[in-house]
Motif scaffolding. Sequence first.
Motif, PDB file in Angstrom:
ATOM      1  N   ARG A 160       0.841  -1.206   0.000  1.00 52.65           N
ATOM      2  CA  ARG A 160       0.000   0.000   0.000  1.00 52.65           C
ATOM      3  C   ARG A 160       0.873   1.252   0.000  1.00 52.65           C
ATOM      4  O   ARG A 160       0.491   2.277  -0.569  1.00 52.65           O
ATOM      5  CB  ARG A 160      -0.941   0.000   1.209  1.00 52.65           C
ATOM      6  N   LEU A 161       2.026   1.163   0.642  1.00 51.13           N
ATOM      7  CA  LEU A 161       2.929   2.316   0.688  1.00 51.13           C
ATOM      8  C   LEU A 161       3.846   2.361  -0.521  1.00 51.13           C
ATOM      9  O   LEU A 161       4.135   3.440  -1.055  1.00 51.13           O
ATOM     10  CB  LEU A 161       3.768   2.271   1.970  1.00 51.13           C
ATOM     11  N   LEU A 162       4.319   1.193  -0.953  1.00 50.14           N
ATOM     12  CA  LEU A 162       5.212   1.083  -2.116  1.00 50.14           C
ATOM     13  C   LEU A 162       4.631  -0.006  -3.012  1.00 50.14           C
ATOM     14  O   LEU A 162       4.918  -1.186  -2.832  1.00 50.14           O
ATOM     15  CB  LEU A 162       6.628   0.715  -1.672  1.00 50.14           C
ATOM     16  N   PRO A 163       3.792   0.353  -3.969  1.00 52.17           N
ATOM     17  CA  PRO A 163       3.050  -0.654  -4.745  1.00 52.17           C
ATOM     18  C   PRO A 163       3.913  -1.703  -5.422  1.00 52.17           C
ATOM     19  O   PRO A 163       3.481  -2.847  -5.592  1.00 52.17           O
ATOM     20  CB  PRO A 163       2.275   0.193  -5.766  1.00 52.17           C
ATOM     21  N   ARG A 164       5.145  -1.330  -5.803  1.00 53.29           N
ATOM     22  CA  ARG A 164       6.057  -2.301  -6.405  1.00 53.29           C
ATOM     23  C   ARG A 164       7.171  -2.714  -5.433  1.00 53.29           C
ATOM     24  O   ARG A 164       8.160  -3.313  -5.838  1.00 53.29           O
ATOM     25  CB  ARG A 164       6.634  -1.761  -7.706  1.00 53.29           C
TER      26      ARG A 164
ATOM     27  N   PRO B  74       1.038   8.043  -2.297  1.00 51.85           N
ATOM     28  CA  PRO B  74       0.569   9.022  -1.304  1.00 51.85           C
ATOM     29  C   PRO B  74      -0.732   8.626  -0.620  1.00 51.85           C
ATOM     30  O   PRO B  74      -0.897   8.859   0.585  1.00 51.85           O
ATOM     31  CB  PRO B  74       0.386  10.299  -2.135  1.00 51.85           C
ATOM     32  N   ALA B  75      -1.656   8.003  -1.349  1.00 52.70           N
ATOM     33  CA  ALA B  75      -2.934   7.620  -0.738  1.00 52.70           C
ATOM     34  C   ALA B  75      -2.727   6.576   0.352  1.00 52.70           C
ATOM     35  O   ALA B  75      -3.418   6.579   1.381  1.00 52.70           O
ATOM     36  CB  ALA B  75      -3.889   7.092  -1.808  1.00 52.70           C
ATOM     37  N   GLY B  76      -1.795   5.679   0.148  1.00 55.73           N
ATOM     38  CA  GLY B  76      -1.498   4.683   1.160  1.00 55.73           C
ATOM     39  C   GLY B  76      -0.897   5.302   2.407  1.00 55.73           C
ATOM     40  O   GLY B  76      -1.268   4.960   3.539  1.00 55.73           O
ATOM     41  N   LEU B  77       0.022   6.230   2.210  1.00 52.91           N
ATOM     42  CA  LEU B  77       0.598   6.939   3.347  1.00 52.91           C
ATOM     43  C   LEU B  77      -0.478   7.694   4.124  1.00 52.91           C
ATOM     44  O   LEU B  77      -0.492   7.695   5.359  1.00 52.91           O
ATOM     45  CB  LEU B  77       1.671   7.911   2.862  1.00 52.91           C
ATOM     46  N   ASP B  78      -1.382   8.302   3.404  1.00 50.03           N
ATOM     47  CA  ASP B  78      -2.444   9.084   4.045  1.00 50.03           C
ATOM     48  C   ASP B  78      -3.367   8.208   4.886  1.00 50.03           C
ATOM     49  O   ASP B  78      -3.858   8.649   5.933  1.00 50.03           O
ATOM     50  CB  ASP B  78      -3.272   9.819   2.993  1.00 50.03           C
ATOM     51  N   PHE B  79      -3.623   6.980   4.422  1.00 51.21           N
ATOM     52  CA  PHE B  79      -4.508   6.096   5.181  1.00 51.21           C
ATOM     53  C   PHE B  79      -3.975   5.869   6.589  1.00 51.21           C
ATOM     54  O   PHE B  79      -4.718   5.974   7.582  1.00 51.21           O
ATOM     55  CB  PHE B  79      -4.688   4.756   4.464  1.00 51.21           C
ATOM     56  N   TYR B  80      -2.700   5.545   6.700  1.00 49.18           N
ATOM     57  CA  TYR B  80      -2.147   5.280   8.030  1.00 49.18           C
ATOM     58  C   TYR B  80      -2.022   6.555   8.853  1.00 49.18           C
ATOM     59  O   TYR B  80      -2.105   6.496  10.092  1.00 49.18           O
ATOM     60  CB  TYR B  80      -0.820   4.534   7.911  1.00 49.18           C
TER      61      TYR B  80
END
Length: 455
Positions: free
Chosen positions: A93-97, A104-110
């Motif tokens: 979620r933070l680094l898709p690959r 950024p959306a993954g970082l924002d979730f946490y």
Amino acid sequence: MPPKKPETVAKALGLRPDFLWGVSTSAFQVEGATKEDGRGPSIWDTRCRLEGGVWGGVNADTACDHYHRWPEDIALMKEIGVSAYRFSLAWPRLLPRGRGAVNPAGLDFYDRLIDGLLEAGIQPWACLYHWDLPQALDDLGGWTNRDSAGWFADFAVLAAKRYGDRVKHWATFNEFSVFTLFGYAIDWAAPGVTDKSAHMRAVHHVNLAHGAGVDILRDHVPGASIGAIHNRQIVRPEGGLEENKAAAELLNAHWNLVFADPQHLGHYPAIVLDQMEPHVKAGDMAAICRPTDWIGLNHYGPIYAKVNPDLTWGYGWGEPPQSANHPEVGWPIFPEVFKEELLELTRRYKMPIYVTENGCGGGAGSDEPDETGEVKDTHRIAYFREYTKAMRDAVAEGADLRGYFVWSLLDCFEWGSGYGPRFGLLHVDFPTGKRTLKNSGKWYRGLITGQHGGE
């Protein structure tokens, strides 16, 4: 009756005044939203789509929908009364690959989750890795590739810099031996490799990644409290048979020793040295054995080993004696072994301990709401009653125990078992996502608030 002060409850139970009560989950098991907001695929997304990869052919695409329902879940944690929540950060979620471009959306979730926990007065305990390796990294060899330690280090830097201003309790990995043994020697988990050399390489590279993660968290998180989470179960030969003793000895090394010993004592156990030495380079052991602040214990019961020449290492899982069946729980439980593990951890590694997982996933009782909507999981209450008593007995005999986290907050996706076993304090109706506090959750609330003395 109003809740008692935490230190008063702890004293009555024979625990430290600052004893911590919590609940645990992991990203892949509860979040869902596997294809939303830029998240990349993990090795478990891949396994869910393999025929026979997961019981029932299910996946975690929605799971508990914690990704969208986290405010409700935080409110329910507050209702139960826990003071800490252990969760994991989804690497894809933070680094898709797995490396390179950040999501950024993954970082924002946490950010939202962590801020919500703090606002509710609940400590966030973040685990960097709970088995969801990005598929793009597995395509490059995953943990069998020595570069994996560097990939993990880069992920750790990103997480520490982003969340270290608010998250002070960190674990590098959850249950090292489960995802390495079942992922690289016994095909019970992703990525499903069965090869001795691959297994040993994965063990060593994960140890290197742990050491790098500890150093990064120490450097980037002021006031960090850092540990790692080990599943430890005493290994016994099935039936006490002489023919199964060698199998139990080797499984004990792979399950209980090949991570904790090098991380805390600076060396691998003698029984695996011949297999490990080809992969160990100068300076590796010093890079692995880094100072941490605590050790996490995930424990459910002992393991029974038996000879199985058809499996990679010649051992397999045996059956516990039926005489150990608990009349209320409905299956064998071993609270005295829990006590023994807590004392052995204190003796062997001389570290403060947090029980980071303990719970009950089955039994004679029901995990479904009755006609009134009540979930009468009396088997789970019986389990908690026995295990928390054993925990307190261990403390009375010298175990340096600082906290206890129930597995799990929610009924969730249980890896290869799919949605079969239910471990949650909260019942989840998976089609709708509706949460219902089980009677075991009410019992845990009573324990935390001093409404009962663990009885």
